[in-house]
Scaffold this motif. Structure first.
Motif, PDB file in Angstrom:
ATOM      1  N   THR A 199       0.775  -1.208   0.034  1.00  0.00           N
ATOM      2  CA  THR A 199       0.094   0.133  -0.091  1.00  0.00           C
ATOM      3  C   THR A 199       1.085   1.203   0.077  1.00  0.00           C
ATOM      4  OG1 THR A 199      -0.168  -0.019   2.661  1.00  0.00           O
ATOM      5  CG2 THR A 199      -1.831  -1.153   1.100  1.00  0.00           C
ATOM      6  N   GLY A 200       2.160   1.229   0.312  1.00  0.00           N
ATOM      7  CA  GLY A 200       3.095   2.393   0.478  1.00  0.00           C
ATOM      8  C   GLY A 200       2.845   3.118   1.629  1.00  0.00           C
ATOM      9  N   HIS A 201       2.164   2.650   2.571  1.00  0.00           N
ATOM     10  CA  HIS A 201       1.963   3.188   3.945  1.00  0.00           C
ATOM     11  C   HIS A 201       3.309   2.816   5.119  1.00  0.00           C
ATOM     12  CE1 HIS A 201      -1.738   4.401   1.835  1.00  0.00           C
ATOM     13  NE2 HIS A 201      -1.771   5.202   2.669  1.00  0.00           N
ATOM     14  N   ALA A 202       3.397   3.885   5.728  1.00  0.00           N
ATOM     15  CA  ALA A 202       4.549   3.212   6.874  1.00  0.00           C
ATOM     16  C   ALA A 202       3.692   2.833   8.217  1.00  0.00           C
ATOM     17  CB  ALA A 202       5.363   4.529   7.267  1.00  0.00           C
ATOM     18  N   VAL A 203       2.515   3.234   8.488  1.00  0.00           N
ATOM     19  CA  VAL A 203       1.646   2.819   9.590  1.00  0.00           C
ATOM     20  C   VAL A 203       0.281   2.416   9.237  1.00  0.00           C
ATOM     21  CG1 VAL A 203       1.003   3.347  11.781  1.00  0.00           C
ATOM     22  CG2 VAL A 203       3.057   4.300  10.940  1.00  0.00           C
ATOM     23  N   GLY A 204      -0.112   1.247   9.744  1.00  0.00           N
ATOM     24  CA  GLY A 204      -1.479   0.896   9.543  1.00  0.00           C
ATOM     25  C   GLY A 204      -2.207   0.467  10.917  1.00  0.00           C
ATOM     26  N   VAL A 205      -3.336   0.075  10.606  1.00  0.00           N
ATOM     27  CA  VAL A 205      -4.199  -0.208  12.069  1.00  0.00           C
ATOM     28  C   VAL A 205      -4.728  -1.452  11.622  1.00  0.00           C
ATOM     29  CG1 VAL A 205      -6.501   0.474  13.423  1.00  0.00           C
ATOM     30  CG2 VAL A 205      -4.767   2.288  12.304  1.00  0.00           C
ATOM     31  N   ALA A 206      -4.998  -2.437  12.788  1.00  0.00           N
ATOM     32  CA  ALA A 206      -5.393  -3.536  12.617  1.00  0.00           C
ATOM     33  C   ALA A 206      -6.833  -3.766  12.843  1.00  0.00           C
ATOM     34  CB  ALA A 206      -4.842  -4.475  13.841  1.00  0.00           C
ATOM     35  N   SER A 207      -7.428  -4.717  11.849  1.00  0.00           N
ATOM     36  CA  SER A 207      -8.698  -5.109  11.896  1.00  0.00           C
ATOM     37  C   SER A 207      -9.169  -6.186  12.848  1.00  0.00           C
ATOM     38  CB  SER A 207      -9.433  -4.938  10.610  1.00  0.00           C
ATOM     39  OG  SER A 207      -8.756  -6.207   9.632  1.00  0.00           O
ATOM     40  N   ALA A 208      -8.465  -7.325  12.523  1.00  0.00           N
ATOM     41  CA  ALA A 208      -8.755  -8.671  13.128  1.00  0.00           C
ATOM     42  C   ALA A 208      -7.511  -9.555  13.136  1.00  0.00           C
ATOM     43  CB  ALA A 208     -10.039  -9.130  12.554  1.00  0.00           C
ATOM     44  N   ILE A 209      -7.630 -10.392  14.094  1.00  0.00           N
ATOM     45  CA  ILE A 209      -6.709 -11.649  13.939  1.00  0.00           C
ATOM     46  C   ILE A 209      -7.383 -12.709  13.653  1.00  0.00           C
ATOM     47  CG2 ILE A 209      -4.927 -12.965  15.550  1.00  0.00           C
ATOM     48  CD1 ILE A 209      -4.656 -10.499  16.992  1.00  0.00           C
ATOM     49  N   TRP A 210      -6.613 -13.557  12.739  1.00  0.00           N
ATOM     50  CA  TRP A 210      -7.305 -14.807  12.302  1.00  0.00           C
ATOM     51  C   TRP A 210      -7.272 -15.783  13.511  1.00  0.00           C
ATOM     52  CZ3 TRP A 210      -4.895 -16.923   6.981  1.00  0.00           C
ATOM     53  CH2 TRP A 210      -5.349 -15.811   6.106  1.00  0.00           C
ATOM     54  N   PRO A 211      -8.255 -16.740  13.585  1.00  0.00           N
ATOM     55  CA  PRO A 211      -8.310 -17.807  14.453  1.00  0.00           C
ATOM     56  C   PRO A 211      -7.132 -18.698  14.254  1.00  0.00           C
ATOM     57  CG  PRO A 211     -10.065 -18.278  12.877  1.00  0.00           C
ATOM     58  CD  PRO A 211      -9.557 -16.775  12.719  1.00  0.00           C
ATOM     59  N   HIS A 212      -6.491 -19.148  15.216  1.00  0.00           N
ATOM     60  CA  HIS A 212      -5.146 -19.919  15.185  1.00  0.00           C
ATOM     61  C   HIS A 212      -5.061 -20.818  16.619  1.00  0.00           C
ATOM     62  CE1 HIS A 212      -4.126 -16.275  17.201  1.00  0.00           C
ATOM     63  NE2 HIS A 212      -3.299 -16.761  17.938  1.00  0.00           N
ATOM     64  N   GLY A 337      -9.367   7.932  12.922  1.00  0.00           N
ATOM     65  CA  GLY A 337      -9.822   9.175  12.724  1.00  0.00           C
ATOM     66  C   GLY A 337      -8.574   9.918  13.332  1.00  0.00           C
ATOM     67  N   ILE A 338      -8.032   9.592  14.411  1.00  0.00           N
ATOM     68  CA  ILE A 338      -6.771  10.453  14.784  1.00  0.00           C
ATOM     69  C   ILE A 338      -5.385  10.590  14.013  1.00  0.00           C
ATOM     70  CG2 ILE A 338      -4.882  10.437  16.644  1.00  0.00           C
ATOM     71  CD1 ILE A 338      -7.048   9.211  18.544  1.00  0.00           C
ATOM     72  N   LEU A 339      -5.184   9.177  13.129  1.00  0.00           N
ATOM     73  CA  LEU A 339      -4.286   9.362  12.241  1.00  0.00           C
ATOM     74  C   LEU A 339      -4.679   9.780  11.159  1.00  0.00           C
ATOM     75  CD1 LEU A 339      -2.774   5.862  13.342  1.00  0.00           C
ATOM     76  CD2 LEU A 339      -1.972   8.148  14.133  1.00  0.00           C
ATOM     77  N   GLY A 340      -5.681   9.450  10.765  1.00  0.00           N
ATOM     78  CA  GLY A 340      -6.020   9.949   9.315  1.00  0.00           C
ATOM     79  C   GLY A 340      -6.382  11.299   8.875  1.00  0.00           C
ATOM     80  N   GLY A 341      -7.143  11.893   9.345  1.00  0.00           N
ATOM     81  CA  GLY A 341      -7.487  13.406   8.841  1.00  0.00           C
ATOM     82  C   GLY A 341      -7.829  13.508   7.437  1.00  0.00           C
ATOM     83  N   ASP A 342      -7.213  13.960   6.557  1.00  0.00           N
ATOM     84  CA  ASP A 342      -7.476  13.884   5.162  1.00  0.00           C
ATOM     85  C   ASP A 342      -6.476  12.727   4.427  1.00  0.00           C
ATOM     86  OD1 ASP A 342      -4.954  15.058   5.375  1.00  0.00           O
ATOM     87  OD2 ASP A 342      -5.499  16.855   3.885  1.00  0.00           O
ATOM     88  N   ARG A 343      -5.830  11.839   5.323  1.00  0.00           N
ATOM     89  CA  ARG A 343      -4.961  10.723   4.766  1.00  0.00           C
ATOM     90  C   ARG A 343      -5.748   9.433   4.998  1.00  0.00           C
ATOM     91  NH1 ARG A 343       0.008  11.404   8.499  1.00  0.00           N
ATOM     92  NH2 ARG A 343      -1.751  11.501   9.976  1.00  0.00           N
ATOM     93  N   GLU A 344      -5.554   8.579   4.000  1.00  0.00           N
ATOM     94  CA  GLU A 344      -5.946   7.252   3.984  1.00  0.00           C
ATOM     95  C   GLU A 344      -5.034   6.471   5.149  1.00  0.00           C
ATOM     96  OE1 GLU A 344      -6.900   3.410   1.625  1.00  0.00           O
ATOM     97  OE2 GLU A 344      -5.872   5.108   0.479  1.00  0.00           O
ATOM     98  N   VAL A 345      -5.777   5.813   5.903  1.00  0.00           N
ATOM     99  CA  VAL A 345      -4.882   4.761   6.975  1.00  0.00           C
ATOM    100  C   VAL A 345      -5.523   3.354   6.772  1.00  0.00           C
ATOM    101  CG1 VAL A 345      -4.507   4.107   9.335  1.00  0.00           C
ATOM    102  CG2 VAL A 345      -4.775   6.467   8.738  1.00  0.00           C
TER     103      VAL A 345
END
Length: 406
Positions: A199-212, A337-345
């Motif tokens: 994606t070309g981003h330095a930082v992302g946010v987690a959505s979920a962890i697969w069952p394992h 919301g905190i990290l985004g502003g007008d940027r995609e996270v």
């Protein structure tokens, strides 16, 4: 952030538990390397004037504000490693947490909620075979009785190892009172994959962890002489094991899941001896519970069918399981919301387990990922670029300010 803050801490921690041969780390729970890491954590807390404490399960806490206050915001990760692991898995989150506090102080940010940095013990499970033992105990996902039965490869119990390190093993157990004072837990972690690279981003946010989960396969055969026993007369568990490894790869690929036999032991383990027992550990993960159950069932069936042909008895024991984790949606959206502003996270799922996933059943939890340029993890080749680490600290500081300042 003062660059010296992060990099000085990183340089201090980097040599601890590092193998001169592989360049990887062996920071196993309650060993000398782990004790050195714990001493480093305490020194960082005291250097900053934070209130330091160790909880009943050996997890370390460093508090800015009242440790007995409510609605606290906690960040951190772990300092232990897998065998010959990389430098970033776990420690990046702890070092970044202290650096983020330094950045808040440099900006004269005054939190209205207590803030804490935590180092959870035995996250990787490399020594005693169960991942996230420290957070599982605190969240009541692991009973003291179960914990006391855990042993390492040398037969040393978890209780004995804790006692030798100066911790009271009789005190371990659920810690609901402490966790009830935490309003949010945010864990920063190096990404264990390539999604952020793509994606070309330095930082992302987690959505979920697969069952394992982890399953132990015991293949019981018959020991015999490798040089005198005809092939047709053998009950060789190594054949059954090898076929099962190949079956696991095939079943997982067809299902879009993951399956790995990464650990094996052999008895009597002689070059000129047919084994009597081959024991292999399966790690399997999938996007949903039904797929995971189906893949593991198919691997078990393949092992049993091959075992019948080889004259080998197969036993399977599930040693651990973690269901799917959907991180708290409100907290996740707050972070974007905190990290985004007008940027995609980017918002990313992962197949890797974390303390944040264990705690998600007890309190609102979330994760930030820092880009890993190769996607390699659990290896000395694991890495993160300096600029991305700095971006991770800045993102974490923004999140902590947004959550802890009302």
């Amino acid at each position: 952030m003062s660059p010296a803050s992060f990099h000085e801490m990183w340089r201090e921690l980097l040599p601890v538990g590092r193998s001169p041969r592989s360049g990887g780390y062996r920071r196993y729970a309650w060993t000398a390397a782990d004790i050195d890491c714990r001493a480093w954590f305490r020194a960082q807390a005291e250097y900053r004037g934070l209130t330091y404490e160790t909880d009943r399960n050996g997890n370390q806490w460093a508090w800015l504000g009242d440790p007995t206050g409510t609605d606290a915001v906690v960040t951190g990760s772990h300092l232990d490693s897998v065998p010959n692991g990389g430098a970033f898995d776990g420690p990046l989150g702890v070092v970044s947490a202290f650096a983020a506090l330094d950045e808040l102080r440099a900006r004269d940010v005054r939190p209205t909620r207590p803030l804490a940095v935590v180092n959870f013990g035995d996250e990787e499970g490399a020594r005693f075979g169960l991942a996230c033992a420290g957070s599982r105990l605190s969240a009541g996902k692991l009973t003291p009785e179960q914990a006391h039965r855990l042993t390492d490869a040398d037969g040393v119990t978890l209780a004995r190892a804790m006692e030798q390190a100066g911790h009271d093993p009789e005190a371990i157990g659920p810690d609901p009172e402490r966790l009830s004072r935490v309003g949010a837990f945010v864990e920063l972690h190096v990404e264990q994959g390539r999604s952020l690279v793509d994606t070309g981003h330095a930082v992302g946010v987690a959505s979920a962890i697969w069952p394992h989960g982890r399953w132990r396969f015991d293949f019981h055969g018959e020991a015999n002489h490798a040089g005198t026993t005809r092939l047709d007369d053998r009950s060789d568990p190594m054949l059954t094991y090898a076929t099962t490894v190949l079956a696991a790869r095939k079943k997982a690929r067809l299902a879009g899941a993951l399956a790995t036999f990464g650990k094996v032991s052999v008895e009597p383990n002689g070059v000129n001896a047919i084994p009597s027992l081959v024991r292999g550990w399966l790690d399997s993960r999938a996007a949903d519970h039904d797929t995971l159950d189906r893949v593991v069932a198919e691997i078990r069936r393949a092992a049993a069918e091959r075992g019948e042909r080889d004259g080998v008895r197969v036993e399977v024991t599930r040693e651990s399981f973690t269901p799917v984790v959907e991180f708290d949606h409100a907290l996740r959206d707050r972070l974007t919301g905190i990290l985004g502003g007008d940027r995609e996270v980017p918002v990313l799922p992962t197949g890797a387990g974390h303390d944040a996933g264990i705690l998600s059943s007890a309190l609102p939890s979330a994760m930030l990922y820092v880009r890993n340029p190769t996607g390699v993890s659990h290896s000395p080749a694991e890495s993160a670029d300096e600029d991305d680490c700095t971006a991770g600290v800045t993102a974490l500081a923004e999140v902590l300010e947004g959550l802890a300042c009302r």
